[in-house]
Design an enzyme around this catalytic site. Sequence first.
Site: not given
Lengths: 502, 480
Positions: B210, B248
Amino acid sequence: MSTEEENQTVFDVAAASMLTEELRDVFASGKTRSYEWRISQLKSVIKMCDEHEEDIADALHQDLSKPKLESIVYEVLVSSEVDWWYVVQISMLKNSCALAIKELKQWMMPEKAKTSLLTFPSSAEIVSEPLGVVLIISAWNYPFLLSLDPLVGAISAGNTMVLKPSELSPATSSLLAKLLPEYLDVSSIKVVEGAVSETSALLEQKWDKIFYTGNGRVGRIVMAAAAKHLTPVVLELGGKSPVVVDSGIDLQIATRRIIVGKWGCNNGQACISPDYIITTKDYADKLVDSLKKELETFYGENPLESKDISRIVNSNHFSRLTKLLDEDKVSGKIVYGGERDEANLKIAPTILLDVPRDSLIMKEEIFGPLLPILIVSEIEDSWDVINSGTKPLAAYLFTNNKKLKEQFVMSVSAGGVAINDIAMHLAIHTLPFGGVGESGTGSYHGKFSFDAFSHKKSVLYRSFTGDAALRYPPYTLGKIRLMKALMTSNLWTILRTLLGLS
Amino acid sequence: MEGLEGTLAELRDTFKSGRTRSVAWRKSQLRGMIEFVQDNEERIFQALDQDVGKHPVEAYRDEVGVVAKSAKLSLSCVEKWMAPKKGDLPLVFFPASAQVMPEPFGVVLIMGSWNFPISLTLDPLIAAISAGNAVVLKPSELSPTCSSFLAENIPKYLDPKSIKVIEGGIDVCEQLLQQKWDKIFFTGSQRVGRIVMTAAAQHLTPVTLELGGKCPAIMDSSSNPTNMKVIAKRIAGAKWGSCSGQACIAIDYLLVEERFASDLIDLLAKTIKQFYGENPRESTSLCKIVNKNNFKRLLDLLKDPLVEASVAYGGSVDEEKMYIEPTILLNPPLDSQIMTEEIFGPLLPVITLDDIYESIDFISSRPKPLAIYAFTRDEKFKKQILSRTSSGSVTFNDTLLQFLCDSLPFGGVGQSGFGRYHGKYSFDTFSHEKAILQRGFFPELEPRYPPWNSFKLHFIKLAYAFNYIGLILLLLGLKK
């Protein structure tokens, strides 16, 4: 590209880089994304199979059978073992194409996703999109199917691609390099032939997916190379796939299924063929007798002469296999077969009874016509024997006992499991085919092939209403309560909080 | 690290014993997780304040709430997720049954990140538990308070025989990565992602990465004349409202048509004041920069003279408070670092285009981001964005909410990572889908077996084509 040119140009890193750049441009043009392009390519794969059945059979024959048979005409070939495998390979491939053609519209449709109160009002969907430029590296044991079946997945998903067939099956490799450009879109689908240096040059490039079929040693190299570019990989590897044989079964049918799965699948040179058998002491002799009897009906008294059995792919593998047989603590355990013909790279179906578990043959994947039988005192002990090794690609059990079946399925980890049959699970397109642990990662077949080469993009649609102030700063402690209620979808608390009751 | 091998051996034994596979174990751990966040809410808020200066509202929304929601969902669905799925079978296999059964991978490693040190560590843990794995949890050493809080308290709520928290820095990570895992789930940067995957390759361990990337927001002002205020809020919320841009899925840069740029910047400036007051340095609603390294990295991005000249709003810093003001830059050079690297901080470049449709080429010529945000009412434009760009997710007319949607897989593509989680996808990420075929002994198809002849060849061809009529004709001797 003509042969002369091929000999002159070396396929190095620079050539590989040019090739991927070219494919990237074609992908960026959007050409391969259209439904029409995908369907036309899939139809061409079928057409290619139909129009070149004989060539494909010849190539497979050259790669996996005795060299002196090369000149034999097609009709005579029809009853050979290699021929059975060309039929299986072509049939399975055509099935894959036919299924993809039939289902593609459905597969490409965005999938609706539910939305909750938290994001109300909104709608959501999951869109399948091609990953981009993909690399398929295939194996020599089923050089045709293992090259084109992943290719069908990559086409269905709308990618551009490079196929690198195995250099250990040179005839099929060069046939694919010749045929694919004739039938498929040359700007989007390329074939690169070659061995280690060509493969290394390819692996240095940035791919959007690498699909590799082969062994764990190279699998590690492929994955480490992919890591440099954060490229996802599918690794279709092998492993020691066990067969547990319980007593009280229809032994003849079980034996025949085992024999076809072992020696009838490329003479044991298949990733899902049985590697070894586990059975109980009192049943072992019966099993060996039945195997012997059925082997004779299938392959005759002198199996080295049988045209129904594949040869060993090359002399490296031949000497690897003989080394396994010649180990001191193993050579005395042969109860059937053991004959070999080095000139023609043939090894007869060989059964070994009660081999020690620390022998070489029990440590590495056999990938050949040797079948060791391990003996346990209770059939349930088999689970521990299997689980003490690495996870296999397939695990098989023959039994009529329902409880045993349940235990087997629950306690043995493997890519796939077949009960009372061998290898047939791979022909079922609703089952994902792939390994776990040392037997690989990722899966394909049917819709799973499409998914393996697609990215699932999440899409959320919102409007401008329903904008709660509590989402934004300045934060106050009063906002926490409402947020808690919202995130747990607790309608009652939301109402009370909004009405100022709590 | 002494005892790492021992710890792992213990986890392997636990897994082997079957303890973590039962529904009861999974449910009890999920309940333990819910209890953990309920009991420790205040202490988690404090730890987050200490590490990144997160306000409790933000901490609840992005951390505690996420974990509680995810654990509750898993608790109510885990039994359904565990059930094998039936596969259809062609008639030639009759009688038989085919199933796909999810099974736990085994012993898995989860490496969390510092920006959401609770949710991005515990949400994957919930996933691994739901799927029945034994777990080593490695919280980020860059959020030390949260890390030691988890190490100290998780064992009080979750089965310590099956779930271990290991703290440490780079050396510990290296040692962990040398071990053989059945799955590694990593949240963090691309640089470390490469290291993790290279290490995993030695053991053929599957990984979920991720990562992040430069997530663009597209502002199509011409189709949205009336909703500018809401849009500005949603943009500001996704830049500064979530860990000061250290997320993110935060907006990295904004694309807008030139003629609307100055109005948009004015509106964003107003929104910043509304959110954080006249003096955002004093606001408790704004997170600090996590540490000196990142602070310096962000200042370096601003130091480039051409970038500095492009600052249109903000730009002040306070090193002692690790504070960087919400900052807007207008057209910094596209080859400057701020436009080539993921910003991961409170700086927002606004890039102007002549026509908003150009944003598609702008985005697709760069590495694939984790998220794309697009504010537009133009359906044609929406379609083009979907089909001509690639990203982990696309959100129209809002920001960040895709993260909270359980039915949507969350994960990247290309440089933003691979693998996905959330909802059922979390369970799938930590499960192997085992294919199972069960057959009986009868009936037996003779043509499966050698010696081969042309009858068997035809039979096999027809069977593979599922041509049943052909098969019957062949068996009756009516077909050659």
